[in-house]
Design an enzyme around this catalytic site. Structure first.
Site, PDB file in Angstrom:
ATOM      1  N   HIS A  67       6.635  15.995   8.508  1.00  0.00           N
ATOM      2  CA  HIS A  67       5.492  16.087   7.850  1.00  0.00           C
ATOM      3  C   HIS A  67       4.321  15.428   8.654  1.00  0.00           C
ATOM      4  CE1 HIS A  67       7.278  17.842   4.155  1.00  0.00           C
ATOM      5  NE2 HIS A  67       5.921  18.206   3.748  1.00  0.00           N
ATOM      6  N   ASP A 115      13.016  17.669   6.206  1.00  0.00           N
ATOM      7  CA  ASP A 115      11.656  17.000   6.658  1.00  0.00           C
ATOM      8  C   ASP A 115      12.135  16.125   7.716  1.00  0.00           C
ATOM      9  OD1 ASP A 115       9.219  16.073   6.725  1.00  0.00           O
ATOM     10  OD2 ASP A 115       9.333  14.385   5.028  1.00  0.00           O
ATOM     11  N   SER A 209       7.187   7.191   6.766  1.00  0.00           N
ATOM     12  CA  SER A 209       7.747   8.475   7.003  1.00  0.00           C
ATOM     13  C   SER A 209       8.375   8.462   8.424  1.00  0.00           C
ATOM     14  CB  SER A 209       6.874   9.542   6.672  1.00  0.00           C
ATOM     15  OG  SER A 209       6.626   9.702   5.362  1.00  0.00           O
TER      16      SER A 209
END
Length: 259
Positions: A67, A115, A209
């Protein structure tokens, strides 16, 4: 238009257009890490601004979250290694261009499944005490519930949007998948390719992230960038289990070496 509610936004000028790159995730309830104690940590940057975490897995490859590419647009994607402070001069710091960005082929913008993102640096990293690859889990096993694991990042550290200049970290206990899948938690959405950690006022979030969840000195998971309420005990942190992706990670790095 930049968000003025406290979340940092890095403005990226693309000709006459203006895009916004926002740092994905934050360390809530943590503390400053000891300088260069985590030599694998990487700051994934767009036009010189931190947007995601990551970690060195070999001399020329950094692992992060797929992402994170949503923030790149036509900006310049780079990786900073050897840093404790993002702004202060440090002998070990070096910014690398990205030669290849390889998201997992099954990753999608509207889901946190798969992801993962591999970034090939433009050249091999200069290894030393402050820059070292991190071992990652290759054996398919479950981390026992309650195991304390380390997560680190440069994401904002409070709901008011305060952003640290120096690396932050915290210890989080692993939460078993059955509990994480309860209706009052993540309601069955956590697959065997994911793992959870408790999030009662202490949490990683979108801004961190791509950073590793490190258990016993080994990266077991990667912080996902799915949208959720950070620090809410009913919404545990979600991490991509690396043991589920050994073949893909090895394959990407091997194919690139052979090319």
């Amino acid at each position: 238009m930049a968000d003025r509610s406290g979340h940092l936004a890095a403005l990226i000028l693309l000709g006459a257009a203006v895009c916004v790159a926002q740092p994905r995730g934050r360390i809530l309830g943590g503390q400053e890490a000891k300088s260069h104690e985590r030599p694998y940590m990487a700051s994934v940057q767009v036009n010189g601004k931190h947007v995601c975490g990551g970690f060195l897995v070999s001399e020329q490859w950094v692992l992060s979250a797929a992402h994170c590419l949503e923030d790149v647009a036509e900006g310049k994607l780079q990786v900073l290694l050897g840093a404790h402070s993002l702004s202060q001069p440090e002998p070990s710091k070096r910014l690398y261009d990205v030669l290849r960005a390889v998201p997992h082929p099954d990753s999608q913008p509207d889901t946190i499944d798969h992801d993962l993102l591999l970034l090939k640096l433009s050249e091999k990293a200069e290894l030393g005490p402050a820059v070292q690859p991190l071992a990652w889990q290759r054996e398919d096993h479950e981390v026992p519930a309650g195991t304390l694991c380390d997560v680190a990042g440069w994401g904002v550290v409070s709901h008011t949007g305060r952003r640290p200049d120096r690396l932050q970290h915290l210890l989080l206990p692993v939460l078993d998948r059955t509990t994480c899948n309860l209706r009052t938690y993540h309601d069955g959405t956590i697959t065997e390719r994911m793992m959870c950690a408790e999030s009662n006022r202490r949490d990683s979030c979108k801004g961190d992230s791509g950073g590793p969840l490190v258990c016993g000195g080994v990266a077991e998971g990667v912080v996902t960038s799915g949208s959720r309420v950070c620090g809410n005990r009913k919404k545990p942190g979600i991490y991509t289990r690396l043991a589920s992706y050994v073949a893909w990670i090895d394959g990407v790095m091997a194919d690139s070496a052979a090319a």
